[in-house]
Design a protein around this motif. Structure first.
Motif, short mmCIF file in Angstrom:
data_model
loop_
_atom_site.label_atom_id
_atom_site.label_comp_id
_atom_site.label_asym_id
_atom_site.label_seq_id
_atom_site.Cartn_x
_atom_site.Cartn_y
_atom_site.Cartn_z
N ALA A 81 0.83 -1.20 0.00
CA ALA A 81 0.00 0.00 0.00
C ALA A 81 0.86 1.25 0.00
O ALA A 81 0.61 2.21 -0.73
CB ALA A 81 -0.93 -0.01 1.22
N VAL A 82 1.91 1.25 0.82
CA VAL A 82 2.81 2.40 0.86
C VAL A 82 3.59 2.50 -0.45
O VAL A 82 3.85 3.59 -0.96
CB VAL A 82 3.78 2.29 2.05
N TRP A 83 3.95 1.34 -1.01
CA TRP A 83 4.64 1.32 -2.31
C TRP A 83 3.79 2.02 -3.37
O TRP A 83 4.29 2.84 -4.14
CB TRP A 83 4.92 -0.12 -2.71
N ALA A 84 2.50 1.67 -3.41
CA ALA A 84 1.61 2.26 -4.40
C ALA A 84 1.48 3.77 -4.19
O ALA A 84 1.47 4.54 -5.14
CB ALA A 84 0.23 1.60 -4.34
N LEU A 85 1.40 4.18 -2.93
CA LEU A 85 1.32 5.60 -2.63
C LEU A 85 2.59 6.32 -3.09
O LEU A 85 2.54 7.38 -3.71
CB LEU A 85 1.14 5.79 -1.12
N GLY A 86 3.74 5.71 -2.81
CA GLY A 86 5.00 6.30 -3.24
C GLY A 86 5.10 6.43 -4.74
O GLY A 86 5.55 7.45 -5.26
N LEU A 105 11.97 0.85 0.86
CA LEU A 105 11.19 -0.38 0.78
C LEU A 105 11.84 -1.43 -0.11
O LEU A 105 11.69 -2.63 0.11
CB LEU A 105 9.78 -0.08 0.26
N SER A 106 12.55 -1.00 -1.15
CA SER A 106 13.08 -1.94 -2.14
C SER A 106 14.54 -2.29 -1.93
O SER A 106 15.08 -3.14 -2.64
CB SER A 106 12.90 -1.36 -3.55
N LEU A 107 15.20 -1.68 -0.95
CA LEU A 107 16.64 -1.84 -0.80
C LEU A 107 17.06 -3.28 -0.57
O LEU A 107 18.05 -3.76 -1.14
CB LEU A 107 17.13 -0.95 0.35
N ALA A 108 16.29 -4.02 0.23
CA ALA A 108 16.66 -5.40 0.53
C ALA A 108 16.48 -6.32 -0.67
O ALA A 108 17.22 -7.29 -0.84
CB ALA A 108 15.83 -5.92 1.71
N ASP A 109 15.50 -6.03 -1.52
CA ASP A 109 15.18 -6.89 -2.66
C ASP A 109 15.95 -6.53 -3.92
O ASP A 109 16.27 -7.41 -4.72
CB ASP A 109 13.67 -6.84 -2.96
N ASP A 110 16.21 -5.26 -4.13
CA ASP A 110 16.86 -4.82 -5.36
C ASP A 110 17.71 -3.59 -5.06
O ASP A 110 17.26 -2.45 -5.23
CB ASP A 110 15.81 -4.51 -6.43
N GLN A 111 18.92 -3.85 -4.60
CA GLN A 111 19.78 -2.74 -4.17
C GLN A 111 20.09 -1.76 -5.28
O GLN A 111 20.06 -0.54 -5.07
CB GLN A 111 21.09 -3.32 -3.62
N ASP A 112 20.36 -2.26 -6.48
CA ASP A 112 20.71 -1.37 -7.59
C ASP A 112 19.56 -0.44 -7.93
O ASP A 112 19.77 0.77 -8.14
CB ASP A 112 21.10 -2.19 -8.82
N ALA A 113 18.35 -0.98 -7.98
CA ALA A 113 17.18 -0.15 -8.29
C ALA A 113 16.95 0.88 -7.19
O ALA A 113 16.60 2.03 -7.47
CB ALA A 113 15.94 -1.02 -8.48
#
Length: 218
Positions: A81-86, A105-113
């Motif tokens: 939900a926060v991802w969509a808001l962002g 939010l995405s740092l752990a899953d996709d550091q480069d992105a």
């Protein structure tokens, strides 16, 4: 966190008959504030709590034994939900704070992105506040080398807030780059806001001295 098809709508306000009028008005007010200033961090965090709560309340488990899995599902739904808001707010070319939150939010899953989002946030903000927060995100994640790289690539010492320079120096210290820490502190002290620099220099001098002691063993 990778984008999913559900993430595009879960953060949007969906009027329901169960919504209390006060809550709806509060949410509308927060959204209006963010339309006016997408970098209003207080409004963003407050609205994040609203969409997190709604997403969590919409996730139920019929079997009490599945409570741990249910809690995980609630957390994921809240993050989506926060991802969509962002994502919604980051479409504004003036917006940098939503990109900071998306990166977090995405740092752990996709550091480069995540680092690309932080770099974009830094590019969008001429004051350096976004850069300072971006470096802090990477430092907090235990990535001082990446934080230093981001800082070196985007820091404009005489134009940005002294806090951006402070973050660069701290990243250098945490990366065990003694020469870089000293060099960036020397650059920071050229900032025209001498009072602000003086307020943070004592801390930075102490951090650099501590690093030197660790390296030299004295």
């Amino acid at each position: 966190m990778r984008r999913t098809s559900s993430a595009s709508t879960i953060g949007a306000r969906r009027p329901t008959t169960g919504d209390r009028r006060g809550d709806t008005l509060h949410e509308d007010a927060l959204r209006a504030m963010l339309v006016d200033d997408p970098n209003n961090s207080r409004a963003f965090q407050a609205l994040s709590e609203v969409v997190r709560r709604r997403a969590a309340e919409g996730t139920h488990a019929d079997d009490p034994l599945s409570a741990p899995e249910d809690e995980h599902a609630k957390q994921r739904a809240a993050d989506l939900a926060v991802w969509a808001l962002g994502e919604e707010l980051a479409g504004n070319p003036r917006a940098w704070y939503p990109l900071i939150e998306l990166a977090r939010l995405s740092l752990a899953d996709d550091q480069d992105a995540a680092i690309r989002r932080l770099a974009t946030a830094a590019d969008r903000d001429p004051t350096g506040q976004a850069l300072a927060e971006a470096i802090a995100v990477l430092r907090e994640a235990g990535l001082p080398v990446e934080a230093l790289g981001l800082g070196v690539g985007h820091w404009r010492a005489k134009e940005h807030t002294p806090e951006a320079g402070r973050q660069v120096v701290l990243a250098a210290v945490e990366a065990d780059r003694l020469f870089d820490a000293r060099h960036h502190l020397e650059i920071l002290v050229t900032h025209p806001d001498t009072k602000a620099v003086a307020a943070i220099r004592g801390e930075l001098d102490a951090q650099i001295a501590h690093l030197e002691q660790q390296i030299t063993g004295t």
